[in-house]
Scaffold this motif. Structure first.
Motif, PDB file in Angstrom:
ATOM      1  N   MET A   1     -33.167 -69.870  85.454  1.00  0.00           N
ATOM      2  CA  MET A   1     -34.266 -70.066  84.519  1.00  0.00           C
ATOM      3  C   MET A   1     -33.911 -71.240  83.609  1.00  0.00           C
ATOM      4  SD  MET A   1     -35.898 -67.096  82.192  1.00  0.00           S
ATOM      5  CE  MET A   1     -37.252 -67.427  81.150  1.00  0.00           C
ATOM      6  N   ASN A   2     -34.630 -72.304  83.693  1.00  0.00           N
ATOM      7  CA  ASN A   2     -34.303 -73.520  82.966  1.00  0.00           C
ATOM      8  C   ASN A   2     -34.519 -73.403  81.467  1.00  0.00           C
ATOM      9  OD1 ASN A   2     -33.698 -74.687  85.397  1.00  0.00           O
ATOM     10  ND2 ASN A   2     -35.739 -75.552  85.666  1.00  0.00           N
ATOM     11  N   GLU A   3     -35.456 -72.555  81.033  1.00  0.00           N
ATOM     12  CA  GLU A   3     -35.782 -72.454  79.617  1.00  0.00           C
ATOM     13  C   GLU A   3     -35.106 -71.243  78.985  1.00  0.00           C
ATOM     14  OE1 GLU A   3     -40.008 -72.342  79.672  1.00  0.00           O
ATOM     15  OE2 GLU A   3     -40.119 -74.169  80.832  1.00  0.00           O
ATOM     16  N   GLN A   4     -33.903 -70.883  79.456  1.00  0.00           N
ATOM     17  CA  GLN A   4     -33.210 -69.666  79.023  1.00  0.00           C
ATOM     18  C   GLN A   4     -33.095 -69.564  77.505  1.00  0.00           C
ATOM     19  OE1 GLN A   4     -32.157 -67.290  81.326  1.00  0.00           O
ATOM     20  NE2 GLN A   4     -32.141 -66.134  79.453  1.00  0.00           N
ATOM     21  N   ARG A   5     -32.708 -70.623  76.844  1.00  0.00           N
ATOM     22  CA  ARG A   5     -32.475 -70.530  75.410  1.00  0.00           C
ATOM     23  C   ARG A   5     -33.768 -70.290  74.638  1.00  0.00           C
ATOM     24  NH1 ARG A   5     -30.634 -75.038  77.041  1.00  0.00           N
ATOM     25  NH2 ARG A   5     -31.967 -76.829  77.152  1.00  0.00           N
ATOM     26  N   ASP A   6     -34.925 -70.540  75.244  1.00  0.00           N
ATOM     27  CA  ASP A   6     -36.202 -70.349  74.577  1.00  0.00           C
ATOM     28  C   ASP A   6     -36.804 -68.964  74.828  1.00  0.00           C
ATOM     29  OD1 ASP A   6     -36.044 -72.942  73.646  1.00  0.00           O
ATOM     30  OD2 ASP A   6     -37.065 -73.747  75.408  1.00  0.00           O
ATOM     31  N   TRP A   7     -36.158 -68.140  75.655  1.00  0.00           N
ATOM     32  CA  TRP A   7     -36.697 -66.832  76.017  1.00  0.00           C
ATOM     33  C   TRP A   7     -36.655 -65.894  74.813  1.00  0.00           C
ATOM     34  CZ3 TRP A   7     -35.407 -61.677  76.355  1.00  0.00           C
ATOM     35  CH2 TRP A   7     -36.221 -60.892  77.190  1.00  0.00           C
ATOM     36  N   GLN A   8     -37.776 -65.258  74.497  1.00  0.00           N
ATOM     37  CA  GLN A   8     -37.877 -64.296  73.394  1.00  0.00           C
ATOM     38  C   GLN A   8     -38.457 -63.001  73.929  1.00  0.00           C
ATOM     39  OE1 GLN A   8     -36.860 -64.814  70.154  1.00  0.00           O
ATOM     40  NE2 GLN A   8     -36.038 -66.752  70.915  1.00  0.00           N
ATOM     41  N   VAL A   9     -37.823 -61.876  73.605  1.00  0.00           N
ATOM     42  CA  VAL A   9     -38.227 -60.591  74.168  1.00  0.00           C
ATOM     43  C   VAL A   9     -39.663 -60.219  73.794  1.00  0.00           C
ATOM     44  CG1 VAL A   9     -37.216 -59.160  72.331  1.00  0.00           C
ATOM     45  CG2 VAL A   9     -37.528 -58.211  74.628  1.00  0.00           C
ATOM     46  N   GLU A  10     -40.048 -60.415  72.540  1.00  0.00           N
ATOM     47  CA  GLU A  10     -41.399 -60.029  72.119  1.00  0.00           C
ATOM     48  C   GLU A  10     -42.455 -60.795  72.909  1.00  0.00           C
ATOM     49  OE1 GLU A  10     -39.061 -61.135  69.981  1.00  0.00           O
ATOM     50  OE2 GLU A  10     -38.765 -59.609  68.427  1.00  0.00           O
ATOM     51  N   GLU A  11     -42.239 -62.099  73.066  1.00  0.00           N
ATOM     52  CA  GLU A  11     -43.195 -62.924  73.814  1.00  0.00           C
ATOM     53  C   GLU A  11     -43.226 -62.517  75.278  1.00  0.00           C
ATOM     54  OE1 GLU A  11     -41.989 -66.956  73.126  1.00  0.00           O
ATOM     55  OE2 GLU A  11     -42.279 -66.771  70.954  1.00  0.00           O
ATOM     56  N   ALA A  12     -42.070 -62.227  75.848  1.00  0.00           N
ATOM     57  CA  ALA A  12     -42.003 -61.819  77.256  1.00  0.00           C
ATOM     58  C   ALA A  12     -42.720 -60.496  77.474  1.00  0.00           C
ATOM     59  CB  ALA A  12     -40.545 -61.721  77.703  1.00  0.00           C
ATOM     60  N   MET A  13     -42.562 -59.556  76.542  1.00  0.00           N
ATOM     61  CA  MET A  13     -43.236 -58.263  76.659  1.00  0.00           C
ATOM     62  C   MET A  13     -44.753 -58.435  76.580  1.00  0.00           C
ATOM     63  SD  MET A  13     -40.545 -55.945  74.492  1.00  0.00           S
ATOM     64  CE  MET A  13     -41.514 -54.454  74.536  1.00  0.00           C
ATOM     65  N   GLU A  14     -45.188 -59.304  75.703  1.00  0.00           N
ATOM     66  CA  GLU A  14     -46.623 -59.579  75.567  1.00  0.00           C
ATOM     67  C   GLU A  14     -47.163 -60.233  76.842  1.00  0.00           C
ATOM     68  OE1 GLU A  14     -50.369 -59.737  73.938  1.00  0.00           O
ATOM     69  OE2 GLU A  14     -48.637 -58.762  73.020  1.00  0.00           O
ATOM     70  N   ARG A  15     -46.438 -61.233  77.338  1.00  0.00           N
ATOM     71  CA  ARG A  15     -46.865 -61.953  78.554  1.00  0.00           C
ATOM     72  C   ARG A  15     -47.038 -61.018  79.741  1.00  0.00           C
ATOM     73  NH1 ARG A  15     -43.046 -65.878  77.024  1.00  0.00           N
ATOM     74  NH2 ARG A  15     -41.415 -64.974  78.320  1.00  0.00           N
ATOM     75  N   THR A  16     -46.153 -60.017  79.831  1.00  0.00           N
ATOM     76  CA  THR A  16     -46.103 -59.191  81.036  1.00  0.00           C
ATOM     77  C   THR A  16     -46.764 -57.824  80.882  1.00  0.00           C
ATOM     78  OG1 THR A  16     -43.885 -58.405  80.433  1.00  0.00           O
ATOM     79  CG2 THR A  16     -44.022 -60.353  81.869  1.00  0.00           C
ATOM     80  N   GLY A  17     -47.339 -57.521  79.719  1.00  0.00           N
ATOM     81  CA  GLY A  17     -48.070 -56.270  79.533  1.00  0.00           C
ATOM     82  C   GLY A  17     -47.199 -55.024  79.553  1.00  0.00           C
ATOM     83  N   VAL A  18     -46.072 -55.073  78.878  1.00  0.00           N
ATOM     84  CA  VAL A  18     -45.127 -53.949  78.872  1.00  0.00           C
ATOM     85  C   VAL A  18     -45.706 -52.713  78.184  1.00  0.00           C
ATOM     86  CG1 VAL A  18     -42.915 -53.178  77.912  1.00  0.00           C
ATOM     87  CG2 VAL A  18     -43.065 -55.367  79.100  1.00  0.00           C
ATOM     88  N   VAL A  19     -46.402 -52.890  77.051  1.00  0.00           N
ATOM     89  CA  VAL A  19     -46.886 -51.747  76.275  1.00  0.00           C
ATOM     90  C   VAL A  19     -48.213 -51.255  76.844  1.00  0.00           C
ATOM     91  CG1 VAL A  19     -47.563 -50.907  73.993  1.00  0.00           C
ATOM     92  CG2 VAL A  19     -45.709 -52.581  74.212  1.00  0.00           C
ATOM     93  N   LYS A  20     -48.246 -49.955  77.159  1.00  0.00           N
ATOM     94  CA  LYS A  20     -49.440 -49.311  77.710  1.00  0.00           C
ATOM     95  C   LYS A  20     -49.968 -48.300  76.696  1.00  0.00           C
ATOM     96  CE  LYS A  20     -48.659 -51.341  81.637  1.00  0.00           C
ATOM     97  NZ  LYS A  20     -49.344 -52.567  81.907  1.00  0.00           N
ATOM     98  N   GLU A  21     -51.270 -48.164  76.633  1.00  0.00           N
ATOM     99  CA  GLU A  21     -51.923 -47.200  75.732  1.00  0.00           C
ATOM    100  C   GLU A  21     -52.570 -46.103  76.562  1.00  0.00           C
ATOM    101  OE1 GLU A  21     -51.908 -47.487  72.374  1.00  0.00           O
ATOM    102  OE2 GLU A  21     -50.962 -49.463  72.306  1.00  0.00           O
ATOM    103  N   GLY A  22     -52.524 -44.860  76.078  1.00  0.00           N
ATOM    104  CA  GLY A  22     -53.122 -43.727  76.782  1.00  0.00           C
ATOM    105  C   GLY A  22     -52.487 -42.421  76.338  1.00  0.00           C
ATOM    106  N   HIS A  23     -52.183 -41.554  77.285  1.00  0.00           N
ATOM    107  CA  HIS A  23     -51.534 -40.259  77.027  1.00  0.00           C
ATOM    108  C   HIS A  23     -50.484 -40.093  78.115  1.00  0.00           C
ATOM    109  CE1 HIS A  23     -52.022 -35.577  76.697  1.00  0.00           C
ATOM    110  NE2 HIS A  23     -50.844 -35.990  76.279  1.00  0.00           N
ATOM    111  N   PHE A  24     -49.217 -40.140  77.719  1.00  0.00           N
ATOM    112  CA  PHE A  24     -48.128 -40.209  78.683  1.00  0.00           C
ATOM    113  C   PHE A  24     -47.108 -39.101  78.489  1.00  0.00           C
ATOM    114  CE2 PHE A  24     -49.663 -44.509  77.838  1.00  0.00           C
ATOM    115  CZ  PHE A  24     -50.010 -44.921  79.112  1.00  0.00           C
TER     116      PHE A  24
END
Length: 196
Positions: free
Chosen positions: A1-24
């Motif tokens: 990954m060429n942009e390793q130093r720019d990787w941020q967890v919050e942005e990555a989670m948002e980009r990939t739809g990690v948080v789901k809403e419902g009843h789990f």
């Protein structure tokens, strides 16, 4: 990954739809309105690499010979963390209700092992894997996670570091307001909703 130093967890989670809403139903058995499906992030190799490198960076001062994660959620992140540290990767599997090493994996006496998980809520699975490592003669030097959902409740005897902390309310099934409202419940990883 060429942009390793720019990787941020919050942005990555948002980009990939990690948080789901419902009843789990969480792996702990508790119920929640929100669920964090880190597999959504880890399905993308570049994002998985970013998360693994970020966890590895938090443990670079420790001597680590191997990284281990519980199957299934910890397998990919353990692999990426191990790759970033240049060490081998193991995973523990549940068989007959108990975490075990299989597939020819071994841990040497005194071997320093980093334990990695995608999400820590109660710390139950992580604790089981830590016990497994120690019972095999290894030494857990730390625990890393993408997400700490424990609210400070997970108590480990070694350093525990996560990329992000999230507080998400959870309920005992007997006291779940979503169940009381008749909201269908879903067990993540399953395709159908469970009727309670």
């Amino acid at each position: 990954m060429n942009e390793q130093r720019d990787w941020q967890v919050e942005e990555a989670m948002e980009r990939t739809g990690v948080v789901k809403e419902g009843h789990f139903i969480l792996s702990s058995g508790r119920h929640s309105r929100r669920y964090m499906q880190c597999a959504q992030l880890l399905q993308h190799p570049g994002e998985a690499e970013g998360a693994g490198t970020a966890i590895a960076d938090q443990f670079r001062g420790e001597r680590v010979n191997a990284v281990i994660g519980p199957a299934l959620g910890g397998v990919i992140i353990a692999h990426e963390t191990a790759r970033a540290l240049g060490v081998r990767c193991l995973f523990a599997e549940r068989k007959e209700g108990e975490m075990r090493l299989r597939r020819g994996f071994t841990i040497q006496p005194g071997e320093p092992v980093l334990l990695v998980e995608d999400v820590v809520t109660t710390g139950g699975s992580v604790g089981e894997v830590a016990d497994l490592v120690e019972n095999l003669g290894g030494r857990v030097v730390g625990i890393g996670a993408i997400v700490d959902r424990s609210g400070g409740e997970a108590d480990f005897s070694v350093p525990f570091r996560s990329l992000i902390e999230q507080t998400i309310d959870s309920y005992d099934p007997a006291d779940c307001p979503l169940c009381a409202q008749g909201v269908p419940v879903e067990k993540p990883g399953s395709r159908k909703q469970v009727k309670i």
